[in-house]
Design a protein around this motif. Structure first.
Motif, PDB file in Angstrom:
ATOM      1  N   GLU A   1       7.226  38.598  53.558  1.00 28.83           N
ATOM      2  CA  GLU A   1       6.614  37.307  53.232  1.00 28.83           C
ATOM      3  C   GLU A   1       5.183  37.222  53.745  1.00 28.83           C
ATOM      4  OE1 GLU A   1       8.703  34.042  55.087  1.00 28.83           O
ATOM      5  OE2 GLU A   1       9.446  35.368  56.684  1.00 28.83           O
TER       6      GLU A   1
ATOM      7  N   THR B   1      18.593  33.801  45.174  1.00 32.15           N
ATOM      8  CA  THR B   1      18.251  34.359  46.482  1.00 32.15           C
ATOM      9  C   THR B   1      18.056  33.224  47.492  1.00 32.15           C
ATOM     10  OG1 THR B   1      15.916  34.440  45.798  1.00 32.15           O
ATOM     11  CG2 THR B   1      17.200  36.462  45.556  1.00 32.15           C
TER      12      THR B   1
ATOM     13  N   ALA C   1      12.365  40.355  57.376  1.00 34.49           N
ATOM     14  CA  ALA C   1      12.995  40.361  56.053  1.00 34.49           C
ATOM     15  C   ALA C   1      12.014  40.969  55.050  1.00 34.49           C
ATOM     16  CB  ALA C   1      13.373  38.948  55.624  1.00 34.49           C
TER      17      ALA C   1
ATOM     18  N   TYR D   1      11.788  42.797  50.711  1.00 38.82           N
ATOM     19  CA  TYR D   1      12.366  43.281  49.464  1.00 38.82           C
ATOM     20  C   TYR D   1      11.855  44.684  49.186  1.00 38.82           C
ATOM     21  CZ  TYR D   1      13.900  38.541  48.179  1.00 38.82           C
ATOM     22  OH  TYR D   1      14.513  37.322  48.149  1.00 38.82           O
TER      23      TYR D   1
ATOM     24  N   SER E   1      12.004  34.127  48.222  1.00 35.09           N
ATOM     25  CA  SER E   1      12.608  34.528  46.951  1.00 35.09           C
ATOM     26  C   SER E   1      12.041  35.841  46.438  1.00 35.09           C
ATOM     27  CB  SER E   1      12.388  33.431  45.910  1.00 35.09           C
ATOM     28  OG  SER E   1      11.007  33.342  45.575  1.00 35.09           O
TER      29      SER E   1
ATOM     30  N   TYR F   1      17.292  43.440  48.926  1.00 34.62           N
ATOM     31  CA  TYR F   1      16.832  42.565  50.013  1.00 34.62           C
ATOM     32  C   TYR F   1      17.432  43.014  51.332  1.00 34.62           C
ATOM     33  CZ  TYR F   1      16.083  38.308  52.783  1.00 34.62           C
ATOM     34  OH  TYR F   1      15.709  37.416  53.752  1.00 34.62           O
ATOM     35  N   TYR F   2      16.600  43.015  52.385  1.00 34.29           N
ATOM     36  CA  TYR F   2      17.030  43.391  53.724  1.00 34.29           C
ATOM     37  C   TYR F   2      16.562  42.314  54.706  1.00 34.29           C
ATOM     38  CZ  TYR F   2      17.197  47.920  51.361  1.00 34.29           C
ATOM     39  OH  TYR F   2      17.445  48.926  50.462  1.00 34.29           O
ATOM     40  N   GLU F   3      17.441  41.921  55.620  1.00 34.03           N
ATOM     41  CA  GLU F   3      17.084  40.922  56.633  1.00 34.03           C
ATOM     42  C   GLU F   3      17.856  41.196  57.909  1.00 34.03           C
ATOM     43  OE1 GLU F   3      17.697  36.168  57.530  1.00 34.03           O
ATOM     44  OE2 GLU F   3      17.461  36.801  55.441  1.00 34.03           O
TER      45      GLU F   3
ATOM     46  N   ALA G   1      18.070  34.012  51.167  1.00 34.14           N
ATOM     47  CA  ALA G   1      17.000  34.832  51.728  1.00 34.14           C
ATOM     48  C   ALA G   1      15.898  33.970  52.351  1.00 34.14           C
ATOM     49  CB  ALA G   1      16.404  35.720  50.645  1.00 34.14           C
ATOM     50  N   LYS G   2      15.090  34.583  53.199  1.00 42.88           N
ATOM     51  CA  LYS G   2      13.968  33.885  53.826  1.00 42.88           C
ATOM     52  C   LYS G   2      12.914  33.497  52.797  1.00 42.88           C
ATOM     53  CE  LYS G   2      14.230  35.894  58.494  1.00 42.88           C
ATOM     54  NZ  LYS G   2      14.359  34.625  59.237  1.00 42.88           N
TER      55      LYS G   2
ATOM     56  N   THR H   1      21.280  44.100  50.068  1.00 39.61           N
ATOM     57  CA  THR H   1      21.760  43.172  49.047  1.00 39.61           C
ATOM     58  C   THR H   1      21.031  43.444  47.746  1.00 39.61           C
ATOM     59  OG1 THR H   1      22.119  41.479  50.740  1.00 39.61           O
ATOM     60  CG2 THR H   1      22.117  40.756  48.442  1.00 39.61           C
TER      61      THR H   1
ATOM     62  N   VAL I   1      19.696  42.433  44.453  1.00 41.46           N
ATOM     63  CA  VAL I   1      19.350  41.169  43.789  1.00 41.46           C
ATOM     64  C   VAL I   1      18.699  41.436  42.440  1.00 41.46           C
ATOM     65  CG1 VAL I   1      19.129  39.882  45.934  1.00 41.46           C
ATOM     66  CG2 VAL I   1      17.126  41.068  45.030  1.00 41.46           C
TER      67      VAL I   1
END
Length: 397
Positions: free
Chosen positions: A279, A202, A242, A244, A208, A235-237, A205-206, A194, A196
């Motif tokens: 994260e 966002t 997850a 960036y 930002s 972004y990948y999840e 997303a999990k 994605t 962004v």
């Protein structure tokens, strides 16, 4: 980013012509490289730069949000169609000169590592030995060619068994957290990608993209880097994982360094950074030709307004010093620092950048866009850097 930029294809199809370095301007050459305005054309450019400066300068330029441009510059036979948001820019900006750092040592590298255990080892010797062995085992045609880099011959790498960090040339740095990287690797080719870039939306997303930037800056603070310009963000999840992928450049006074280069030639500089951010922290970080320290700051030069920029481009186009394609849109305009090697230093010159992102143009070509197919066939410019103080062409592709 999963999709490649097909730089090799562009090099062959577009016949890129560019000039960079310490010289003030390109000279005419037999291979049709960029021609610098001479004689009366040079005088016309100078008149636009000086005589029209006060008339075009809006005192509110530094605070207003900018304007939009949707206009053809030049002639119907040789023109460029600029369809872009034009940012507000400061009235004056200095040229910066950078030298390699002289304060990076093992202690600083250990601080960047931030090891969770005491098993920190200097693996420089074994890494270099392994690299030399791999190089010797390569076929001659597969060996990397000579390249110009910013910095010296220094290199140091440390590992604590889970994380690895290195300094190179006193201008480059790298960091890998193997457990976090393994999690990201596991989903990189499977999870949806994605884009962004430039969006604050966002919520899906999990975490930002702004939080990802904060995490990255926390790590970069060890290297005294307090600001950066993100040129692309993805972004990948998948499942519980997850992250960036951030592509970024250094930023000085909130002004980023050029990141869209097209074909890179020997002698050209490309400071850049790339990171995977989860994260839970930084998974990977790579900085190239990036971390020099400012050793000289010129007197602030008056920045050309975009009205002046279009006036100067029109002069170049009318005299065929610049080749355009009026049916293909250039969709971005920004003020950046353009990097160039000058002896042992890197010089950052303020430049207006008018272009279409390479990935956007490639997508247009792949979809059969007639305007860009014609632009490619005619060798029309898609990537223009113009000295933001003097109006001289720095690089055109």
């Amino acid at each position: 980013m999963k999709k490649g930029f097909l730089g090799v294809l562009l090099a062959g199809v577009l016949g890129a012509c560019s000039v960079t370095g310490c010289q003030k301007a390109p000279e005419p050459s037999a291979n049709s490289d960029v021609y610098h305005a001479k004689g009366s054309l040079e005088g016309e450019v100078e008149n636009i730069r000086t005589e029209e400066g006060d008339a075009n300068r809006d005192p509110a330029d530094e605070t207003e949000s900018g304007i939009s441009c949707d206009a053809m510059v030049g002639t119907e036979q040789n023109g460029i169609w600029i369809c872009a948001d034009i940012p507000a820019v400061p009235q004056t900006v200095p040229t910066l000169t950078l030298q390699p750092r002289d304060d990076w040592d093992e202690k600083k590298l250990e601080e960047l590592l931030d090891g969770r255990n005491k098993n920190v080892r200097d693996i420089t010797a074994e890494y270099l030995a392994r690299s030399e062995k791999e190089l010797n085992e390569m076929d001659e045609e597969d060996r990397p060619g000579e390249w110009m880099n910013f910095g010296d011959d220094s290199f140091m790498i440390l590992s604590d068994g889970e994380k690895e960090v290195h300094f190179a040339r006193n201008t480059c740095a790298g960091y890998v957290d193997e457990p976090l990287k393994a999690d990201c690797d596991a989903i990189y080719k499977k999870a949806p990608e994605t884009d962004v870039t430039g969006t604050g939306d966002t919520a899906f997303a999990k975490f930002s993209v702004s939080r990802a930037e904060e995490i990255l800056l926390e790590k970069l603070a060890v290297l005294d880097i307090t600001e950066l310009h993100i040129s692309e963000a993805f972004y990948y999840e998948l499942g519980e994982t997850a992250f960036y992928e951030l592509l970024f450049t250094p930023s000085y006074g909130k002004m980023g360094v050029a990141s869209e280069f097209g074909e890179i030639r020997y002698g050209e500089a490309r400071p850049n950074g790339r990171a995977w951010i989860t994260e839970h922290g930084v998974a990977t970080l790579a900085l190239e030709d990036y971390c020099g320290k400012i050793t000289e700051r010129s007197e602030d030069g008056a920045i050309l307004t975009f009205t002046q920029v279009t006036g100067i481009l029109e002069k170049y186009l009318e005299s065929n010093a610049l080749c355009g394609t009026p049916t293909a849109k250039l969709t971005r305009a920004e003020l950046v620092y353009y990097p160039a090697f000058c002896e042992s230093a890197m010089v950052l010159t303020p430049a207006w950048h008018i272009y279409i992102p390479l990935k956007d143009m490639m997508e247009s070509l792949e979809s059969g866009d007639q305007a860009w197919q014609q632009a490619v066939e005619n060798g029309g410019a898609w990537n223009i850097y113009l000295n933001a103080v003097t109006g001289e062409l720095i690089k055109v592709e």
